[in-house]
Design an enzyme around this catalytic site. Structure first.
Site, PDB file in Angstrom:
ATOM      1  N   ILE A   1      -2.623  -9.849  -5.906  1.00 31.25           N
ATOM      2  CA  ILE A   1      -1.052  -9.237  -5.677  1.00 31.25           C
ATOM      3  C   ILE A   1      -0.591  -8.894  -7.055  1.00 31.25           C
ATOM      4  O   ILE A   1       0.127  -7.828  -6.959  1.00 31.25           O
ATOM      5  CB  ILE A   1      -0.394 -10.315  -4.785  1.00 31.25           C
ATOM      6  CG1 ILE A   1      -0.901 -10.462  -3.270  1.00 31.25           C
ATOM      7  CG2 ILE A   1       1.099 -10.086  -4.839  1.00 31.25           C
ATOM      8  CD1 ILE A   1      -0.184 -11.999  -2.661  1.00 31.25           C
TER       9      ILE A   1
ATOM     10  N   ALA B   1      -5.450 -10.365   5.861  1.00 33.55           N
ATOM     11  CA  ALA B   1      -4.925 -10.169   7.212  1.00 33.55           C
ATOM     12  C   ALA B   1      -6.232 -10.074   8.265  1.00 33.55           C
ATOM     13  O   ALA B   1      -5.770 -10.419   9.514  1.00 33.55           O
ATOM     14  CB  ALA B   1      -4.318  -8.862   7.235  1.00 33.55           C
TER      15      ALA B   1
ATOM     16  N   GLY C   1       9.557 -22.070  15.957  1.00 38.46           N
ATOM     17  CA  GLY C   1       8.657 -23.027  16.875  1.00 38.46           C
ATOM     18  C   GLY C   1       8.110 -24.110  16.386  1.00 38.46           C
ATOM     19  O   GLY C   1       7.755 -24.186  15.096  1.00 38.46           O
TER      20      GLY C   1
ATOM     21  N   HIS D   1     -23.638  14.963   2.530  1.00 32.82           N
ATOM     22  CA  HIS D   1     -23.714  15.527   1.130  1.00 32.82           C
ATOM     23  C   HIS D   1     -22.474  16.440   1.065  1.00 32.82           C
ATOM     24  O   HIS D   1     -22.537  17.603   1.842  1.00 32.82           O
ATOM     25  CB  HIS D   1     -24.841  16.027   0.712  1.00 32.82           C
ATOM     26  CG  HIS D   1     -24.770  16.608  -0.661  1.00 32.82           C
ATOM     27  ND1 HIS D   1     -24.720  15.777  -1.729  1.00 32.82           N
ATOM     28  CD2 HIS D   1     -24.667  17.888  -1.393  1.00 32.82           C
ATOM     29  CE1 HIS D   1     -24.626  16.402  -2.732  1.00 32.82           C
ATOM     30  NE2 HIS D   1     -24.423  17.892  -2.592  1.00 32.82           N
TER      31      HIS D   1
ATOM     32  N   VAL E   1       1.247 -16.044  -8.284  1.00 39.71           N
ATOM     33  CA  VAL E   1       0.417 -17.230  -8.765  1.00 39.71           C
ATOM     34  C   VAL E   1      -0.475 -17.875  -7.656  1.00 39.71           C
ATOM     35  O   VAL E   1      -0.944 -18.788  -7.634  1.00 39.71           O
ATOM     36  CB  VAL E   1       1.070 -18.315  -9.599  1.00 39.71           C
ATOM     37  CG1 VAL E   1       1.440 -17.779 -10.928  1.00 39.71           C
ATOM     38  CG2 VAL E   1       1.983 -18.830  -8.597  1.00 39.71           C
ATOM     39  N   GLY E   2      -0.114 -17.068  -6.425  1.00 44.40           N
ATOM     40  CA  GLY E   2      -0.807 -17.568  -5.171  1.00 44.40           C
ATOM     41  C   GLY E   2       0.150 -17.978  -4.116  1.00 44.40           C
ATOM     42  O   GLY E   2       1.360 -17.693  -4.195  1.00 44.40           O
TER      43      GLY E   2
ATOM     44  N   LYS F   1       0.861  -1.081  -0.015  1.00 44.34           N
ATOM     45  CA  LYS F   1      -0.162   0.125  -0.031  1.00 44.34           C
ATOM     46  C   LYS F   1       0.897   1.353  -0.040  1.00 44.34           C
ATOM     47  O   LYS F   1       0.647   2.178  -0.704  1.00 44.34           O
ATOM     48  CB  LYS F   1      -1.076  -0.028   1.247  1.00 44.34           C
ATOM     49  CG  LYS F   1      -2.365  -0.620   0.911  1.00 44.34           C
ATOM     50  CD  LYS F   1      -2.336  -1.852   0.756  1.00 44.34           C
ATOM     51  CE  LYS F   1      -2.201  -2.932  -0.357  1.00 44.34           C
ATOM     52  NZ  LYS F   1      -2.523  -4.294  -0.409  1.00 44.34           N
TER      53      LYS F   1
END
Ligand code: FAD
Ligand code: AMP
Length: 478
Positions: free
Chosen positions: A192, A327, A122, A451, A277-278, A58
């Site tokens: 994306i 997100a 983890g 308005h 592509v994902g 962004k």
């Protein structure tokens, strides 16, 4: 020594960090494990979204839009901006600073809320133990009453276009270009690909998007997708649908791609190629063989509607589980799980997760689209209102697109709000709030809207559902 916590979260993206903060706020002793290191080799919180996703993309979309406006949008207002230029490294550095501020902010929030940060990788063992391996190889064992896995996702690689982060890049590499590529290829016309393609097109790149599917934005309402294709094409994105990438070859800092489309074998050469592509769930080295957490047939961690895995006390949220990779979906799942662990009866409304594509104009929707509702046999009424008829949009010289409100023909309940236009993301959120409270199109039509605002387009589209729009001719009832 084994550390003991009420809640241990693996991953500090929007799913994990939000879950950890909420759990701590609810009085649970909470730790969050994160391994991602920034360029300074420091652990950075915030996951994909803050480091290499929502926020940096962004930032670049906003910078590139300002440049584009200065070049092409000022003249109509009578403003002359002579010799507008773009300093790409400065733009990238601004983005990096925003990321740094935000990821540092999460570290501050952890401290303020008493969340213990455990730096390292983890891995869930049997019996709700978690092994944390630091970057120096040190191993710590953590015992948890509850574990929340929020390990997120990463870009899918495809054999015909292996990413080298130099000429062939993924979304992360596309946020780091230090100059504008003359010719840019993008594989995949998903969210994306379109956002990153737009950034570089606005800065002057000649952009070609290669998309395997014949249909553009199949998840969007067909009317909105049609308008989006027309608008983005007019902006200079060459979108090749039904084109499947088959091979690529990098030579002298350029890449030649081969793809097949309706006309047969094609080749094109680019200075940079973005593979978008994902994304796929991250589960590598995450689950010990005997931990008993299972994956579904697509490789996501299997969870029920409340994000509980097959092991009591172990939950998973965000991109690593089914549902849209967004997100806000991850964060709300994190909140729901923390609340359920604390004994509350929290649940989440998966039917009202808004989706946004931050092109210009933005494309956003919430609820169901016309083709879905028709396939389900639901009788609907539809109201639309074009921004071309909005005084506020005219004032802003931003009149492309429309608002579409879909309501149940029998009950008038709003079932979907779909927008392509200025501030579509914000307008759709109004639809989401209204729909969460079960609004009818008539209810929305009876509300007072300021308005002049872009929001009036939502008001008018809601009125149009029942043929009552004021500022546009109503369609005759069939
Ligand atoms: P992630 O954000 O991927 O976080 C997972 C974290 O877990 C990572 O930090 C990772 O290092 C850590 N981790 C993984 N495994 C381990 C382990 N074993 N041990 C320790 N740590 C581990 N979504 C939107 O809603 N709006 C947008 O505008 C938007 N724009 C995007 C733009 C781009 C370019 C990209 C790539 C994505 C965008 N997304 C957007 C999607 C969004 O980033 C994800 O949906 C979101 O980050 C998912 O959150 P998460 O917490 O599930 O996972
Ligand atoms: P998304 O999943 O929304 O990020 O979109 C990714 C897009 O990439 C989808 O629309 C896919 O159809 C497209 N895609 C996947 N593989 C290829 C390929 N080999 N060539 C062209 N497009 C592809």
């Amino acid at each position: 020594m084994t550390l003991k916590f009420d809640v241990v979260v693996i991953g500090a993206g929007p799913g994990g960090y939000v879950a950890a903060i909420k759990a701590a706020q609810l009085g649970l002793k909470t730790a969050c494990i994160e391994k991602y290191q920034d360029k300074d080799n420091k652990v950075a919180l915030g996951g994909t979204c803050l480091n290499v996703g929502c926020i940096p993309s962004k930032a670049l979309l906003d910078s590139s839009w300002k440049y584009h406006e200065a070049q092409e949008g000022f003249a109509v207002h009578g403003i002359t901006a002579k010799s507008v230029s773009i300093d790409v490294p400065a733009m990238i550095a601004r983005k990096a600073q925003i990321v740094k501020n935000l990821t540092g902010g999460i570290a501050g929030l952890f401290k303020a809320n008493g969340v213990t940060l455990l730096e390292g990788h983890g891995k869930l063992l049997a019996g709700k133990q978690v092994e944390v391996t630091g970057s120096d190889g040190s191993v710590t064992l953590v015992q948890a009453e509850n574990v929340i896995i929020a390990s997120g996702s990463k870009p899918i690689d495809i054999p015909p276009a292996p990413v080298d982060q130099e000429v062939i890049v993924d979304s992360t590499g596309a946020l780091e270009f230090q100059s504008v590529p003359k010719k840019l290829g993008v594989i995949g016309a998903g969210v994306i690909g379109l956002e990153l393609g737009s950034v570089w097109a606005r800065l002057g790149a000649e952009v070609t998007v290669i998309e395997a599917q014949d249909k553009f934005l199949p998840a969007a309402d067909e009317l909105i997708a049609k308008e989006a294709l027309k608008t983005l094409t007019k902006q200079g994105l060459s979108i090749r649908l039904g084109a499947r990438l088959t091979a690529s070859e990098v030579k002298k800092k350029q890449v030649t791609v081969s793809f097949t489309d309706a006309e047969g074998e094609q080749q094109m050469t680019f200075d940079k190629l973005i593979v978008a592509v994902g994304r796929r769930p991250v589960t590598t080295d995450l689950l010990a063989a005997d931990c008993e957490v299972t994956l579904d047939e697509r490789g996501y961690i299997y969870v029920d509607d409340y994000c509980a895995t097959s092991v009591p006390g172990v939950y998973a949220v965000g991109d690593v589980v089914r549902g849209p990779m967004l997100a806000h979906k991850a964060s709300e799942e994190g909140i729901m799980v923390a609340e359920r662990i604390a004994g509350h009866k929290a649940q989440m409304n998966y039917d009202l997760i808004p989706g946004v594509i931050y092109t210009h104009p933005e494309i956003a929707w919430v609820g169901k689209n016309e083709q879905q509702l028709k396939a389900e046999g639901v009788e609907i009424n539809v109201g639309t209102f074009p921004f071309a008829a909005s005084g506020r949009a005219m004032a802003a010289n931003d009149t492309g697109g429309l608002v579409k409100v879909i309501a149940d023909a029998k009950t008038d309940r709003v079932l979907g709000v779909h927008v392509i236009g200025p501030s579509a993301a914000e307008l759709v959120q109004q639809g989401a709030i209204a729909m969460e409270f079960g609004t009818s199109a008539e209810d929305l039509g009876m509300m007072v809207f300021s308005h002049p605002t872009l929001s009036e387009a939502l008001h008018e589209a809601a009125l149009a559902v029942n043929g009552q729009a004021i500022h546009i001719a109503n369609r005759k009832k069939r």
